[in-house]
Scaffold this active site. Structure first.
Site, PDB file in Angstrom:
ATOM      1  N   ASP A   8       0.856  -1.178   0.000  1.00  0.00           N
ATOM      2  CA  ASP A   8       0.000   0.000   0.000  1.00  0.00           C
ATOM      3  C   ASP A   8       0.892   1.227   0.000  1.00  0.00           C
ATOM      4  O   ASP A   8       1.755   1.375   0.876  1.00  0.00           O
ATOM      5  CB  ASP A   8      -0.898   0.016   1.244  1.00  0.00           C
ATOM      6  CG  ASP A   8      -1.960  -1.072   1.220  1.00  0.00           C
ATOM      7  OD1 ASP A   8      -2.005  -1.834   0.237  1.00  0.00           O
ATOM      8  OD2 ASP A   8      -2.739  -1.152   2.181  1.00  0.00           O
ATOM      9  N   ASP A 130     -15.190  -3.189  -2.057  1.00  0.00           N
ATOM     10  CA  ASP A 130     -14.928  -3.047  -0.636  1.00  0.00           C
ATOM     11  C   ASP A 130     -16.276  -2.901   0.065  1.00  0.00           C
ATOM     12  O   ASP A 130     -17.101  -2.077  -0.345  1.00  0.00           O
ATOM     13  CB  ASP A 130     -14.069  -1.812  -0.354  1.00  0.00           C
ATOM     14  CG  ASP A 130     -12.757  -1.829  -1.128  1.00  0.00           C
ATOM     15  OD1 ASP A 130     -12.281  -2.932  -1.447  1.00  0.00           O
ATOM     16  OD2 ASP A 130     -12.221  -0.739  -1.400  1.00  0.00           O
TER      17      ASP A 130
END
Length: 242
Positions: A8, A130
């Protein structure tokens, strides 16, 4: 099933956020390319990259460094975070990523997603879903919609999308295992789509639990924080897939 270690990116560094909160950030490496090399040497064949700055800003911010990862590491790299225009999508595909993951845009403009899938193919245009409590979250998990995750999955499957990356945001970064019922529901909702599970997967037993669901289209599992904090190792997670 395969294991995809996660990188990330925020401000050029490898970080992890707790449940997607930018204010709860831990920096693990200031050299993303070197970190990707570490994963490759540990046995990775695939890599999951999230441009967190891109997710929050609405446009990718790390395309150049992602291109360096692709060129230097020889991994199949999938990338998500802020890909909301065709120009952003093309820029990532041009630097050699295997799949560009469309998130918010997949919910907001299905017609545009359909055009992208037609232009670049369902294998290269993936969708990231998500969800919290079964409902889709958007814009870096800042907003929760009224659309069910399985409903969105069916929509994009009908367009020819071949990969869905499904994250249960309540478990992400918590190291307690993923939401198994949610993953099973997703896999069963779109049996013709390859599902990659994300959120809380941190031990070999979590991988074995996913495999035990018996869903042949559970294609991959993303592991992040657990690798950085030494909760497990990449070879151990890969071995659990066999």
């Amino acid at each position: 099933m395969r294991i995809l270690p996660a990188i990330d990116l925020m401000n050029g560094c490898c970080v992890r956020l707790k449940q997607g909160r930018a204010e709860d950030c831990t920096v693990y490496s200031r050299d993303p390319v070197a970190q990707a090399q570490v994963f490759r040497e540990a046995g990775a064949t695939d890599l999951h990259v999230v441009d967190l700055d891109g997710a929050f800003a609405g446009e990718p911010r790390h395309t150049q460094v992602i291109g360096e990862i692709v060129r230097q590491c020889g991994l199949a790299v999938e990338v998500g975070g802020g890909i909301r225009t065709q120009a952003a999508l093309e820029a990532l595909l041009e630097v050699g990523v295997a799949r560009a993951i469309i998130g918010t845009r997949a919910l907001e403009d299905t017609a545009e997603l359909a055009r992208w899938v037609k232009a670049y193919g369902g294998e290269r245009v993936a969708v990231g879903i998500d969800a919290r409590g079964g409902f889709v979250q958007t814009k870096g998990w800042v907003e929760t919609s009224t659309v069910r995750a399985t409903e969105l999955a069916k929509r994009v499957a009908d367009l020819g999308v071949a990969h869905i990356i499904y994250t249960d945001t309540a478990t992400d970064g918590m190291l307690g295992g993923t939401n198994l019922p949610a993953m099973q529901q997703m896999a069963e909702a779109v049996p013709g789509v390859k599902i990659t599970a994300s959120g809380g997967i941190s031990l070999p037993e979590h991988v074995r639990a996913l495999t035990a669901l018996g869903c042949p289209n559970l294609w991959g599992a993303i592991v992040g924080k657990a690798l950085y904090e030494g909760t497990t190792t990449l070879p151990a997670m890969i071995a659990a897939c066999r």
